[in-house]
Design a protein around this motif. Structure first.
Motif, short mmCIF file in Angstrom:
data_model
loop_
_atom_site.label_atom_id
_atom_site.label_comp_id
_atom_site.label_asym_id
_atom_site.label_seq_id
_atom_site.Cartn_x
_atom_site.Cartn_y
_atom_site.Cartn_z
N GLN A 140 0.83 -1.20 0.00
CA GLN A 140 0.00 0.00 0.00
C GLN A 140 0.87 1.25 0.00
OE1 GLN A 140 -2.52 -0.33 3.44
NE2 GLN A 140 -3.11 -2.44 2.96
N LYS A 141 0.46 2.23 -0.78
CA LYS A 141 1.24 3.46 -0.94
C LYS A 141 1.45 4.18 0.38
CE LYS A 141 1.35 7.71 -3.69
NZ LYS A 141 0.64 8.51 -4.73
N GLN A 142 0.41 4.24 1.21
CA GLN A 142 0.51 4.95 2.48
C GLN A 142 1.54 4.30 3.41
OE1 GLN A 142 -3.20 5.17 4.62
NE2 GLN A 142 -2.36 6.43 6.26
N GLU A 143 1.54 2.97 3.47
CA GLU A 143 2.49 2.27 4.33
C GLU A 143 3.92 2.39 3.79
OE1 GLU A 143 1.97 1.24 7.16
OE2 GLU A 143 -0.18 0.86 7.33
N ARG A 144 4.05 2.38 2.47
CA ARG A 144 5.39 2.56 1.89
C ARG A 144 5.97 3.91 2.28
NH1 ARG A 144 5.66 0.25 -4.32
NH2 ARG A 144 4.39 -1.61 -4.02
N ALA A 145 5.12 4.92 2.28
CA ALA A 145 5.58 6.26 2.66
C ALA A 145 6.04 6.28 4.11
CB ALA A 145 4.45 7.27 2.44
N TYR A 146 5.30 5.59 4.99
CA TYR A 146 5.69 5.54 6.40
C TYR A 146 7.03 4.83 6.56
CZ TYR A 146 5.84 3.96 11.24
OH TYR A 146 6.25 3.69 12.52
N LEU A 147 7.20 3.69 5.90
CA LEU A 147 8.46 2.94 6.01
C LEU A 147 9.62 3.72 5.40
CD1 LEU A 147 7.20 -0.68 5.19
CD2 LEU A 147 7.58 0.36 7.42
N GLN A 151 13.42 5.08 6.76
CA GLN A 151 14.57 4.66 5.95
C GLN A 151 14.65 3.14 5.83
OE1 GLN A 151 17.99 6.64 7.70
NE2 GLN A 151 17.49 8.57 6.69
N LEU A 152 13.46 2.54 5.65
CA LEU A 152 13.36 1.09 5.51
C LEU A 152 12.83 0.72 4.13
CD1 LEU A 152 11.82 0.18 9.00
CD2 LEU A 152 14.20 -0.11 8.28
N ARG A 185 13.45 5.97 22.57
CA ARG A 185 13.68 7.09 21.68
C ARG A 185 12.41 7.63 21.04
NH1 ARG A 185 18.34 5.76 17.83
NH2 ARG A 185 19.44 6.00 19.81
N SER A 186 11.50 6.77 20.63
CA SER A 186 10.39 7.27 19.82
C SER A 186 9.13 6.43 19.98
CB SER A 186 10.82 7.26 18.34
OG SER A 186 9.82 7.82 17.52
N LYS A 187 8.00 7.03 19.57
CA LYS A 187 6.70 6.35 19.60
C LYS A 187 6.40 5.81 18.20
CE LYS A 187 4.88 9.31 23.27
NZ LYS A 187 3.82 10.27 23.66
N TYR A 188 6.89 4.60 17.94
CA TYR A 188 6.72 4.02 16.61
C TYR A 188 5.31 3.48 16.42
CZ TYR A 188 11.79 4.31 16.08
OH TYR A 188 13.07 4.76 15.98
N MET A 193 7.70 -4.08 16.19
CA MET A 193 7.94 -4.47 14.80
C MET A 193 8.83 -3.45 14.09
SD MET A 193 5.20 -6.06 12.14
CE MET A 193 4.31 -4.58 11.59
N ASP A 194 8.52 -2.17 14.28
CA ASP A 194 9.37 -1.13 13.71
C ASP A 194 10.79 -1.22 14.27
OD1 ASP A 194 7.44 -0.04 12.07
OD2 ASP A 194 6.87 1.54 13.46
N ILE A 195 10.88 -1.41 15.57
CA ILE A 195 12.19 -1.44 16.23
C ILE A 195 13.05 -2.59 15.72
CG2 ILE A 195 13.33 -1.82 18.46
CD1 ILE A 195 10.94 -0.25 19.71
N ILE A 196 12.46 -3.77 15.58
CA ILE A 196 13.20 -4.92 15.08
C ILE A 196 13.72 -4.65 13.67
CG2 ILE A 196 12.94 -7.31 14.26
CD1 ILE A 196 11.10 -7.76 16.71
N ASN A 197 12.88 -4.07 12.83
CA ASN A 197 13.29 -3.81 11.45
C ASN A 197 14.33 -2.70 11.34
OD1 ASN A 197 11.59 -5.33 9.19
ND2 ASN A 197 10.25 -5.03 10.96
N ILE A 198 14.24 -1.71 12.22
CA ILE A 198 15.22 -0.62 12.22
C ILE A 198 16.59 -1.11 12.68
CG2 ILE A 198 15.87 1.53 13.37
CD1 ILE A 198 12.83 2.21 13.39
N VAL A 199 16.61 -1.79 13.82
CA VAL A 199 17.88 -2.22 14.41
C VAL A 199 18.54 -3.35 13.62
CG1 VAL A 199 18.96 -3.21 16.47
CG2 VAL A 199 17.19 -1.45 16.71
#
Length: 310
Positions: A140-147, A151-152, A185-188, A193-199
């Motif tokens: 989905q375009k919206q989720e791609r923009a968020y990721l 920088q994922l 650091r942040s409210k993901y 899930m965000d944290i695992i993918n970032i780190v």
């Protein structure tokens, strides 16, 4: 004997789903499979002392349950969409479980339909921190923009509800410390899930969708929709034997896709309560009649507009 270490993390609210989840796991265990189960919990949880999950020994022998108290870690961490602090406990697994260098992690809003030993043993995690299934949101375009803001790469972003973890490498590179920093650091939007993918970026292994059949993946499979994340063969396997992950509505609370599977395992489990079963379905008979007028109008409007748009 195939010993498969599996980790769950949950609070008192999910003890019944956990019992049904583990029931489905043990129902499909091969004679030579032994599940060494670890459960991470907060100090405030009461279920470890109740013997609730130990009831499963009345029917199954090929498992062991180990409780690990993580205290008050992540207390006050960001919560959203009714996902509690317990979701972050999976980030502690490399430090809390020292017995193994490779483990599986699973949420408990899950139904297993196959023995897990073949997938676990055949998945080479060398040089990878974590393995998981690609996130359908990336379509989905919206989720791609968020990721993209994180920088994922949306094609590499994975779901966190069902994972294989290379604990040896995670420990070696002190990744738990990085996880903790991201929690503070942040409210993901997608929390752990965000944290695992970032780190773990750059050291994430893609697993077949049969390992994490979310509602969205089952929708793609049932409609045979063309997309770039999963092959037709992979989606066909999801329909037949895929792990069912109720990542949205929960079948013990409301109607949802694949709810029949959950209720089948519940009815055949040691936790079956005829009154709970009857009342759940009986109350659904007039559920819409008991809704406030404004809510009913909104539902009618939604379906009217949906029909007009077709």
């Amino acid at each position: 004997m195939n010993i498969i270490p599996i980790v769950f993390c949950f609070d008192d609210r999910l003890i019944l789903p956990a019992g049904v989840c583990i029931t489905s796991l043990l129902e499909h265990a091969r004679p030579d499979t032994f599940y060494d189960i670890f459960i991470l919990h907060a100090s405030s949880c009461s279920y470890p002392s109740t013997g609730y999950l130990e009831m499963l020994h009345e029917r199954y022998v090929n498992f062991k349950i180990n409780y690990r108290n993580v205290g008050t870690v992540f207390s006050g961490a960001f919560e959203i969409r009714n996902i509690t602090v317990a979701a972050y406990y999976r980030l502690m697994i490399p430090d809390v479980i020292s017995e193994y260098d490779k483990v599986m992690y699973h949420d408990v809003d899950v139904i297993f339909r196959e023995d897990l030993s073949e997938l676990f043993n055949s998945t080479d995690m060398s040089n990878y921190y974590v393995g998981g299934v690609s996130f359908t949101g990336g379509l989905q375009k919206q989720e791609r923009a968020y990721l993209s803001k994180l920088q994922l790469n949306w094609q590499e972003y994975i779901l966190s509800g069902n994972l294989i973890l290379n604990l040896s490498l995670l420990r070696k590179d002190n990744i738990v410390m990085q996880f903790k920093k991201e929690v503070e650091r942040s409210k993901y939007r997608y929390q752990d899930m965000d944290i695992i993918n970032i780190v773990c970026k750059g050291k994430i292994k893609r697993l077949p969708p049969v390992f994490c059949g979310t509602i969205e993946i089952f929708e793609l499979a049932s409609k045979q929709q063309r997309q770039s994340l999963y092959s037709p063969a992979e989606l066909a396997a999801v329909l037949q034997i895929g792990i069912v992950h109720y990542n949205g509505p929960k079948p013990w609370n409301t109607y949802c896709p694949n709810m029949d599977l959950w209720w089948e395992y519940y009815r055949n489990s040691l936790y079956y309560d005829p009154q709970f079963y009857f009342e759940f379905f009986y109350l659904k008979l007039d559920e819409y009649d008991r809704l406030p007028l404004l809510k009913r109008v909104k539902i009618l409007a939604r379906y009217f507009l949906k029909g007009r748009l077709k």
